[in-house]
Design an enzyme around this catalytic site. Structure first.
Site, PDB file in Angstrom:
ATOM      1  CE1 TYR A 127      46.203 -15.533 -35.088  1.00 30.92           C
ATOM      2  CE2 TYR A 127      46.408 -13.338 -35.858  1.00 30.92           C
ATOM      3  CZ  TYR A 127      45.694 -14.142 -35.449  1.00 30.92           C
ATOM      4  OH  TYR A 127      44.448 -13.934 -35.143  1.00 30.92           O
TER       5      TYR A 127
ATOM      6  CG  HIS B 205      46.997  -9.199 -37.008  1.00 33.28           C
ATOM      7  ND1 HIS B 205      46.344  -9.194 -35.602  1.00 33.28           N
ATOM      8  CD2 HIS B 205      46.812 -10.487 -37.196  1.00 33.28           C
ATOM      9  CE1 HIS B 205      45.781  -9.947 -35.404  1.00 33.28           C
ATOM     10  NE2 HIS B 205      45.952 -10.979 -36.307  1.00 33.28           N
TER      11      HIS B 205
ATOM     12  CG  HIS C 271      42.362  -8.202 -27.121  1.00 33.46           C
ATOM     13  ND1 HIS C 271      42.045  -9.338 -27.089  1.00 33.46           N
ATOM     14  CD2 HIS C 271      43.551  -8.018 -27.945  1.00 33.46           C
ATOM     15  CE1 HIS C 271      42.626  -9.928 -28.225  1.00 33.46           C
ATOM     16  NE2 HIS C 271      43.455  -9.241 -28.788  1.00 33.46           N
ATOM     17  CG  PHE C 272      47.933  -6.117 -25.581  1.00 33.10           C
ATOM     18  CD1 PHE C 272      48.758  -6.136 -24.414  1.00 33.10           C
ATOM     19  CD2 PHE C 272      47.521  -4.948 -25.996  1.00 33.10           C
ATOM     20  CE1 PHE C 272      49.536  -4.946 -24.206  1.00 33.10           C
ATOM     21  CE2 PHE C 272      48.213  -3.827 -25.520  1.00 33.10           C
ATOM     22  CZ  PHE C 272      48.886  -3.824 -24.423  1.00 33.10           C
ATOM     23  CG  HIS C 273      48.199  -7.024 -20.159  1.00 30.02           C
ATOM     24  ND1 HIS C 273      48.061  -5.775 -20.620  1.00 30.02           N
ATOM     25  CD2 HIS C 273      49.375  -7.030 -19.448  1.00 30.02           C
ATOM     26  CE1 HIS C 273      49.127  -5.323 -20.470  1.00 30.02           C
ATOM     27  NE2 HIS C 273      49.897  -5.927 -20.100  1.00 30.02           N
TER      28      HIS C 273
ATOM     29  NE  ARG D 241      47.037   0.508 -26.354  1.00 32.22           N
ATOM     30  CZ  ARG D 241      47.413  -0.155 -27.498  1.00 32.22           C
ATOM     31  NH1 ARG D 241      46.660  -0.111 -28.391  1.00 32.22           N
ATOM     32  NH2 ARG D 241      48.738  -0.588 -27.480  1.00 32.22           N
ATOM     33  NE  ARG D 242      50.410   2.568 -26.421  1.00 28.59           N
ATOM     34  CZ  ARG D 242      50.697   2.284 -27.653  1.00 28.59           C
ATOM     35  NH1 ARG D 242      50.381   3.230 -28.390  1.00 28.59           N
ATOM     36  NH2 ARG D 242      51.500   1.247 -27.627  1.00 28.59           N
TER      37      ARG D 242
HETATM   38 FE1  HAS Z   1      44.403  -9.380 -30.850  1.00 29.93          FE
HETATM   39  C1  HAS Z   1      44.687  -5.778 -30.685  1.00 29.93           C
HETATM   40  C2  HAS Z   1      41.636  -8.829 -32.956  1.00 29.93           C
HETATM   41  C3  HAS Z   1      44.146 -12.614 -30.998  1.00 29.93           C
HETATM   42  C4  HAS Z   1      47.352  -9.718 -29.300  1.00 29.93           C
HETATM   43  N1  HAS Z   1      45.729  -7.790 -30.091  1.00 29.93           N
HETATM   44  C5  HAS Z   1      45.587  -6.548 -30.229  1.00 29.93           C
HETATM   45  C6  HAS Z   1      47.022  -6.116 -29.609  1.00 29.93           C
HETATM   46  C7  HAS Z   1      47.772  -7.185 -29.139  1.00 29.93           C
HETATM   47  C8  HAS Z   1      46.974  -8.476 -29.652  1.00 29.93           C
HETATM   48  C9  HAS Z   1      49.236  -7.147 -28.569  1.00 29.93           C
HETATM   49  O1  HAS Z   1      40.585  -6.683 -34.972  1.00 29.93           O
HETATM   50  C10 HAS Z   1      47.360  -4.707 -29.350  1.00 29.93           C
HETATM   51  C11 HAS Z   1      48.208  -4.126 -30.477  1.00 29.93           C
HETATM   52  C12 HAS Z   1      48.367  -2.599 -29.919  1.00 29.93           C
HETATM   53  O2  HAS Z   1      49.261  -2.357 -29.195  1.00 29.93           O
HETATM   54  O3  HAS Z   1      47.530  -1.756 -30.379  1.00 29.93           O
HETATM   55  N2  HAS Z   1      43.157 -10.391 -31.830  1.00 29.93           N
HETATM   56  C13 HAS Z   1      42.026 -10.248 -32.512  1.00 29.93           C
HETATM   57  C14 HAS Z   1      41.324 -11.263 -33.340  1.00 29.93           C
HETATM   58  C15 HAS Z   1      41.986 -12.561 -32.550  1.00 29.93           C
HETATM   59  C16 HAS Z   1      43.199 -11.887 -32.049  1.00 29.93           C
HETATM   60  C17 HAS Z   1      40.188 -11.352 -34.102  1.00 29.93           C
HETATM   61  N3  HAS Z   1      45.492 -10.799 -30.189  1.00 29.93           N
HETATM   62  C18 HAS Z   1      45.123 -11.946 -30.690  1.00 29.93           C
HETATM   63  C19 HAS Z   1      46.367 -13.027 -30.178  1.00 29.93           C
HETATM   64  C20 HAS Z   1      47.144 -11.997 -29.593  1.00 29.93           C
HETATM   65  C21 HAS Z   1      46.574 -10.734 -29.745  1.00 29.93           C
HETATM   66  C22 HAS Z   1      46.307 -14.311 -30.373  1.00 29.93           C
HETATM   67  C23 HAS Z   1      48.500 -12.401 -29.120  1.00 29.93           C
HETATM   68  C24 HAS Z   1      49.138 -13.531 -28.963  1.00 29.93           C
HETATM   69  N4  HAS Z   1      43.257  -7.615 -31.735  1.00 29.93           N
HETATM   70  C25 HAS Z   1      42.451  -7.608 -32.518  1.00 29.93           C
HETATM   71  C26 HAS Z   1      41.846  -6.296 -32.822  1.00 29.93           C
HETATM   72  C27 HAS Z   1      42.930  -5.471 -32.309  1.00 29.93           C
HETATM   73  C28 HAS Z   1      43.706  -6.529 -31.540  1.00 29.93           C
HETATM   74  C29 HAS Z   1      40.804  -6.081 -33.916  1.00 29.93           C
HETATM   75  C30 HAS Z   1      42.924  -3.924 -32.570  1.00 29.93           C
HETATM   76  C31 HAS Z   1      42.044  -3.330 -31.366  1.00 29.93           C
HETATM   77  C32 HAS Z   1      42.256  -1.662 -31.754  1.00 29.93           C
HETATM   78  O4  HAS Z   1      41.403  -1.096 -32.076  1.00 29.93           O
HETATM   79  O5  HAS Z   1      43.529  -1.247 -31.296  1.00 29.93           O
HETATM   80  C33 HAS Z   1      41.819 -13.754 -32.744  1.00 29.93           C
HETATM   81  O6  HAS Z   1      42.832 -14.436 -33.634  1.00 29.93           O
HETATM   82  C34 HAS Z   1      41.093 -14.587 -31.538  1.00 29.93           C
HETATM   83  C35 HAS Z   1      40.780 -15.967 -31.946  1.00 29.93           C
HETATM   84  C36 HAS Z   1      40.614 -17.006 -30.820  1.00 29.93           C
HETATM   85  C37 HAS Z   1      39.574 -17.779 -30.664  1.00 29.93           C
HETATM   86  C38 HAS Z   1      39.705 -18.628 -29.178  1.00 29.93           C
HETATM   87  C39 HAS Z   1      39.806 -19.934 -29.331  1.00 29.93           C
HETATM   88  C40 HAS Z   1      40.144 -20.911 -28.221  1.00 29.93           C
HETATM   89  C41 HAS Z   1      40.984 -21.697 -28.243  1.00 29.93           C
HETATM   90  C42 HAS Z   1      41.148 -22.193 -26.685  1.00 29.93           C
HETATM   91  C43 HAS Z   1      40.453 -23.904 -26.439  1.00 29.93           C
HETATM   92  C44 HAS Z   1      40.588 -24.092 -24.992  1.00 29.93           C
HETATM   93  C45 HAS Z   1      40.520 -25.296 -24.663  1.00 29.93           C
HETATM   94  C46 HAS Z   1      40.555 -25.427 -22.956  1.00 29.93           C
HETATM   95  C47 HAS Z   1      40.274 -26.428 -25.238  1.00 29.93           C
HETATM   96  C48 HAS Z   1      38.479 -17.905 -31.357  1.00 29.93           C
HETATM   97  C49 HAS Z   1      41.993 -22.228 -28.994  1.00 29.93           C
HETATM   98  C50 HAS Z   1      39.016 -25.674 -22.547  1.00 29.93           C
HETATM   99  C51 HAS Z   1      38.870 -26.673 -21.510  1.00 29.93           C
HETATM  100  C52 HAS Z   1      37.685 -26.504 -20.618  1.00 29.93           C
HETATM  101  C53 HAS Z   1      37.747 -27.532 -19.434  1.00 29.93           C
HETATM  102  C54 HAS Z   1      36.456 -25.697 -20.799  1.00 29.93           C
END
Ligand code: HAS
Length: 542
Positions: A221, A217, A368-370, A433-434
């Site tokens: 990050y 995890h 999700h991760f793509h 998935r796989r």
């Molecule tokens: Fe995830 C599985 C939960 C973030 C990558 N994640 C994965 C896997 C990968 C991955 C690679 O709880 C698969 C691993 C595998 O092979 O099995 N993930 C989360 C949560 C977050 C999260 C809670 N993941 C990421 C990030 C990754 C990433 C970042 C890569 C870089 N993830 C999971 C969970 C799994 C999981 C479970 C397991 C699932 C399973 O069952 O296998 C959080 O950190 C997300 C928080 C993000 C936000 C968004 C904030 C938005 C921002 C942009 C602002 C935009 C602006 C522009 C200002 C709350 C900062 C707007 C402008 C306008 C004009 C509108």
């Protein structure tokens, strides 16, 4: 930019793009083999290609790019040049990581390590694959120590001053990496190597998966933090704005350090061998780690809006119009930010225990991760490359490359919309998935997934074209006209308060982080190693 540091940075960046290219080819081929569209000579199979794709894209492209980018930033912000010893440490790290990578790629291509990028037991690779992984980890540690050493030296020369924001963030990124990789190092050295050499016959699978996800995890990050460095520090300068709040940016990084690691169980929510209480605690901590991302979103909106208003923008969204849409250094990372909104929402769904039962091990997770790593992070790294390669080679970004970069970004987003969109949707329909599609044969349920698979391959093909275009741009950037390109480092708002000194009490933050890790992991790991566990002989994949 100092030429010796430039060579070190460039070596990392070019290695990263080389990995992106080979990983991209493997990505295209794996999807065709999986759907049964093609059969490859020498029995090259789906899992072999999927391993090559995952390792090269998720582990190698990212790690090399990140270390290159962080070294460039600390050279720029901590004295204008790396100390000779730090430069040498960077090269030693690069050498060890490259030896490990080459060994691993050869073994994957020989089908001796088709264990996927997550490589935990019970799948068993050639022992030399794990030796290669150990070399990569040790190499990255040496590079990390180089970064710490440069900051320590700078602090000695600049007593009482806050370290520059970029280097503060670079150090947090590498501290998190060093603490997280201890888990995977223990798994590889204590469990996987003795087992794959045949020194022991069985392996504790639960422990192996837990040690992997303790690292896995924070690994995500480790990809995100350098992306945030670009969003917080570089983007304001590129658009001609100021950083909204230096102190808030630092605080969000401290929170990311604290909460990124003790959350690995959210990848293991469906595993029966872990007590619900510990899953509950780690899910709670997972929701804590969402907070700094929400703070980041707030800061970015604030930066954009204040900048827009300073240029006379009116109304609620007038500021959107004054952003430099035609500048790829802004446009590519911005599209990454935009995609991170649904991507992050998907993450929150994954982390919710009941909903995880619906999505776990389905193509939803691949979707999700793509969006996260393969779009928000990748597009930001591409956005960095458009100015970083010219900076370190003493060249300039031409208008033509800028235009091609915009096209590349659009292609990437369109391809990902179809591919990741279809993955999310078909994942909700239960598509695994796989497991190869063909495994399900004539099953009617599986037949209903077919249109989504077709959409995925259309998206995947567009993405492949975008990878090739990116490689073309990188080659062209290396030959663009000579000139000076500015390294964009933003400054804080004039009336901003300086960041409080306690944010730089490294010992305190590392200590707190260790306490949280011990709370989250000690008892469940003891239970896994206790009398109730069963070891497995594993499954040899070659
Ligand atoms: Fe995830 C599985 C939960 C973030 C990558 N994640 C994965 C896997 C990968 C991955 C690679 O709880 C698969 C691993 C595998 O092979 O099995 N993930 C989360 C949560 C977050 C999260 C809670 N993941 C990421 C990030 C990754 C990433 C970042 C890569 C870089 N993830 C999971 C969970 C799994 C999981 C479970 C397991 C699932 C399973 O069952 O296998 C959080 O950190 C997300 C928080 C993000 C936000 C968004 C904030 C938005 C921002 C942009 C602002 C935009 C602006 C522009 C200002 C709350 C900062 C707007 C402008 C306008 C004009 C509108």
């Amino acid at each position: 930019f100092h030429s010796k540091d430039g060579a070190l940075v460039l070596a990392h960046i070019l290695f990263a793009f080389g990995a992106l290219f080979i990983g991209g080819v493997a990505g295209l081929l794996q999807s065709m083999v999986r759907s049964g569209t093609i059969e490859l000579p020498f029995g090259i199979g789906y899992y072999q290609l999927l391993t090559a794709h995952g390792v090269l894209m998720a582990l190698i492209f990212t790690t090399y790019f990140i270390i290159g980018f962080l070294y460039s930033g600390i050279s720029q912000t901590l004295g204008g040049q790396l100390l000779p010893i730090v430069n040498r440490m960077g090269w030693v790290g690069f050498g060890l990581m490259s030896a490990g990578t080459l060994l691993d790629v050869v073994l994957i291509l020989l089908n001796k390590a088709s264990v996927l990028y997550t490589f935990y037991a019970p799948l068993k690779a050639s022992p030399y694959f794990y030796v290669g992984l150990a070399l990569i980890v040790v190499g990255s540690w040496i590079s990390g120590f180089g970064i710490f050493y440069q900051l320590k030296y700078w602090k000695k020369m600049n007593r009482g001053k806050n370290s520059p924001l970029f280097s503060f963030m670079a150090v947090i990124t590498m501290i998190m990496w060093q603490v997280a990789t201890i888990g995977v190092a223990v798994e590889v050295i204590v469990q996987l190597i003795p087992w794959s050499f045949g020194w022991v016959e069985t392996i504790n699978v639960m422990l192996s998966r837990t040690l992997f996800w303790y690292f896995g995890h924070p690994l995500v990050y480790f990809w995100l933090l350098p992306t945030y460095i670009c969003w917080y520090v570089v983007i304001p300068k590129v658009i001609g704005a100021k950083i909204y709040s230096d102190a808030m940016a630092r605080l969000s990084f401290v929170l990311l350090l604290l909460f990124s690691i003790p959350v690995g169980f959210h990848h293991q929510l469906m595993e029966p061998g872990i007590n619900q209480l510990w899953k509950f605690i780690q899910v709670g901590l997972t929701f804590m780690v969402v907070i700094p991302s929400l703070m980041t979103a707030f800061s970015l909106f604030a930066t954009f809006e204040m900048h827009g208003r300073s240029k006379g923008a009116k109304g609620m969204f007038g500021w959107v119009k004054v952003l430099p849409w035609k500048d790829v250094r802004f446009f590519a990372p911005f599209m990454g930010m935009l995609v991170f909104i649904p991507a992050g929402a998907g993450g929150i769904i994954n982390a919710s225990n009941q909903m995880n039962a619906v999505v776990h091990n389905t193509l939803w997770v691949t979707g999700h991760f793509h969006l996260t790593v393969a779009t928000s992070v990748a597009l930001t790294f591409f956005g960095i490359a458009y100015w970083l390669i010219p900076v370190v080679t003493g060249r300039t970004l031409t208008a033509r490359m800028n235009r091609l970069g915009i096209i590349q970004t659009i292609l990437w987003c369109v391809g990902m919309f179809f591919m990741s969109g279809a993955m999310h949707w078909v994942g909700l329909l239960g598509s695994p998935r796989r497991t190869a599609f063909t495994t399900y044969g004539e099953n009617a349920e599986a037949a209903s997934w077919l249109p989504y698979y077709v959409t995925m391959s259309i998206g995947g093909s567009i993405l492949f074209i975008a990878v090739v275009l990116m490689i073309y741009i990188v080659i062209k950037l290396m030959r663009s006209p000579k000139g000076v390109t500015e390294y964009p480092i933003g400054e804080a708002e004039e009336n901003a308060e300086p960041a409080p000194a306690y944010l730089e009490k490294w010992g305190m933050w590392i200590g707190l982080s260790v306490v949280l890790i011990l709370i989250a992991y000690t008892i469940p790991v003891m239970e896994m190693m206790g009398p109730m566990h069963y070891d497995s002989p594993g499954y040899k994949t070659w």
